[in-house]
Design a protein around this motif. Structure first.
Motif, short mmCIF file in Angstrom:
data_model
loop_
_atom_site.label_atom_id
_atom_site.label_comp_id
_atom_site.label_asym_id
_atom_site.label_seq_id
_atom_site.Cartn_x
_atom_site.Cartn_y
_atom_site.Cartn_z
N ASP B 22 7.55 27.22 49.82
CA ASP B 22 8.22 26.04 49.29
C ASP B 22 7.73 24.76 49.95
O ASP B 22 7.54 23.74 49.30
N GLY B 23 7.53 24.84 51.25
CA GLY B 23 7.08 23.65 51.97
C GLY B 23 5.73 23.17 51.48
O GLY B 23 5.55 21.98 51.21
N LEU B 24 4.80 24.10 51.33
CA LEU B 24 3.46 23.69 50.87
C LEU B 24 3.51 23.18 49.44
O LEU B 24 2.81 22.23 49.08
N ALA B 25 4.33 23.81 48.61
CA ALA B 25 4.44 23.36 47.23
C ALA B 25 4.95 21.91 47.21
O ALA B 25 4.38 21.05 46.53
N GLN B 26 6.01 21.66 47.97
CA GLN B 26 6.53 20.29 47.99
C GLN B 26 5.53 19.32 48.58
O GLN B 26 5.36 18.21 48.11
N LEU B 27 4.89 19.76 49.67
CA LEU B 27 3.93 18.87 50.33
C LEU B 27 2.81 18.48 49.38
O LEU B 27 2.32 17.34 49.41
N SER B 28 2.42 19.41 48.53
CA SER B 28 1.34 19.09 47.61
C SER B 28 1.77 17.98 46.63
O SER B 28 0.96 17.13 46.25
N PHE B 29 3.03 17.98 46.25
CA PHE B 29 3.51 16.90 45.39
C PHE B 29 3.52 15.57 46.14
O PHE B 29 3.17 14.53 45.58
N VAL B 30 3.93 15.62 47.38
CA VAL B 30 3.97 14.39 48.17
C VAL B 30 2.56 13.80 48.29
O VAL B 30 2.35 12.60 48.06
N ILE B 31 1.60 14.66 48.61
CA ILE B 31 0.24 14.17 48.83
C ILE B 31 -0.36 13.65 47.52
O ILE B 31 -1.01 12.60 47.50
N GLN B 32 -0.12 14.38 46.43
CA GLN B 32 -0.62 13.87 45.14
C GLN B 32 0.03 12.53 44.81
O GLN B 32 -0.62 11.65 44.24
N LEU B 34 0.95 10.28 46.97
CA LEU B 34 0.30 9.26 47.78
C LEU B 34 -1.00 8.80 47.11
O LEU B 34 -1.29 7.61 47.03
N LEU B 35 -1.77 9.75 46.61
CA LEU B 35 -3.02 9.40 45.96
C LEU B 35 -2.77 8.59 44.69
O LEU B 35 -3.41 7.56 44.44
#
Lengths: 162, 162
Positions: B22-32, B34-35
């Motif tokens: 779950d953490g990585l899934a959420q983090l990927s949304f955060v990073i996208q 940011l971009l």
DNA sequence: TATTGTTATACTCTATAACTATA
DNA sequence: TATAGTTATAGAGTATAACAATA
């Protein structure tokens, strides 16, 4: 920004150690790709998937929905139109305010989001499979800390599927 | 799929420990996000940013470009059309085969992708700032391992900006 | 008057199919 | 014939501005 696509033209690339910044940036593309692939297999876009995800534990008004998804009201109208046409959501008139429309998942929509989510989470789990259990839990701890710090700093910025 | 958007309606959410998945899934949304934000500040879409990123170290044919971006030829035509109209790329006829068109970054395009990339990377670095240096490097090591394993397993699947 | 939601319109992004021009 | 690229067309997704209905 070192490119993973470089592997396309330089297949013999020796495994280099990426910085945390580059690694996380690339990893975020991989994970988004997994979601896109699983959703696409059911003919669903990431936008539709986010819509269904939001509705899993909510029955918001159109306005609330737009805010939750970070979209303009008119964009939410279109997104819900297309989902409704496919039988994934329904519009329900509010009993207290005749201007208001509530959006609800249908059973079909609920089954779809559950299936796609389950497969996507399995994909991410498979991605993590090379890690030892201790590595996995320390990764979970570190990532959790990052997300909590980010949420604290930015309030309402994170928008995963739901 | 636990939702970060839950914080929207439950602001007092106690910091829970997410699973690595779950953490990585959420983090990927955060990073996208940011971009998207940094690119959007320059009126650039993620698709345009990926195009410019690919061209940073290549001058591909239209066909190669489409393959690199995972798009149909006709989609690449449109993407390049719009970028060319904005002065970010140029089409260069091939000298060896008169059917072929090469795509190259203009100076403006190169400056733009460099600026957006730098800001995006700074954002990711800022995201990692709460971590101690040892935590950061163990995160880098773990993430590198995941990416290498994934690339090995899937070949040419990873497509970050470039 | 203010708010809720939709409509009208326009642009980006993507795909499929048909086309042109080379090879 | 086969390949490279474009064009024609269609649909999703997004936004801004104007609008209708309701509060």
């Amino acid at each position: 920004m070192p490119s993973a696509a470089d592997r396309f033209t330089e297949p013999a690339d020796p495994p280099r150690q990426l910085s945390a910044v580059d690694g996380l940036a690339q990893l975020s593309f991989v994970i988004q790709g997994l979601l896109e692939h699983r959703a696409g297999a059911r003919q669903i876009s990431i936008s539709q998937m986010r819509l269904l995800g939001v509705l899993r534990d909510r029955t918001p008004t159109m306005n609330e929905l737009a805010t939750l998804l970070g979209l303009d009201k008119s964009s939410a109208t279109g997104l819900v139109d297309r989902a409704e046409r496919r039988g994934l959501v329904t519009r329900v008139p509010s009993s207290s305010d005749r201007r208001v429309v509530l959006v609800d998942l249908t059973d079909v929509g609920r089954a779809l989001v559950a299936a796609v989510s389950a497969r996507f989470e399995a994909d991410v789990a498979a991605l993590l499979e090379p890690l030892s259990p201790p590595d996995r839990s320390s990764l979970a701890a570190v990532v959790s800390r990052l997300l909590v710090a980010h949420a604290d700093a930015h309030g309402v910025d994170l928008f995963p599927l739901a």
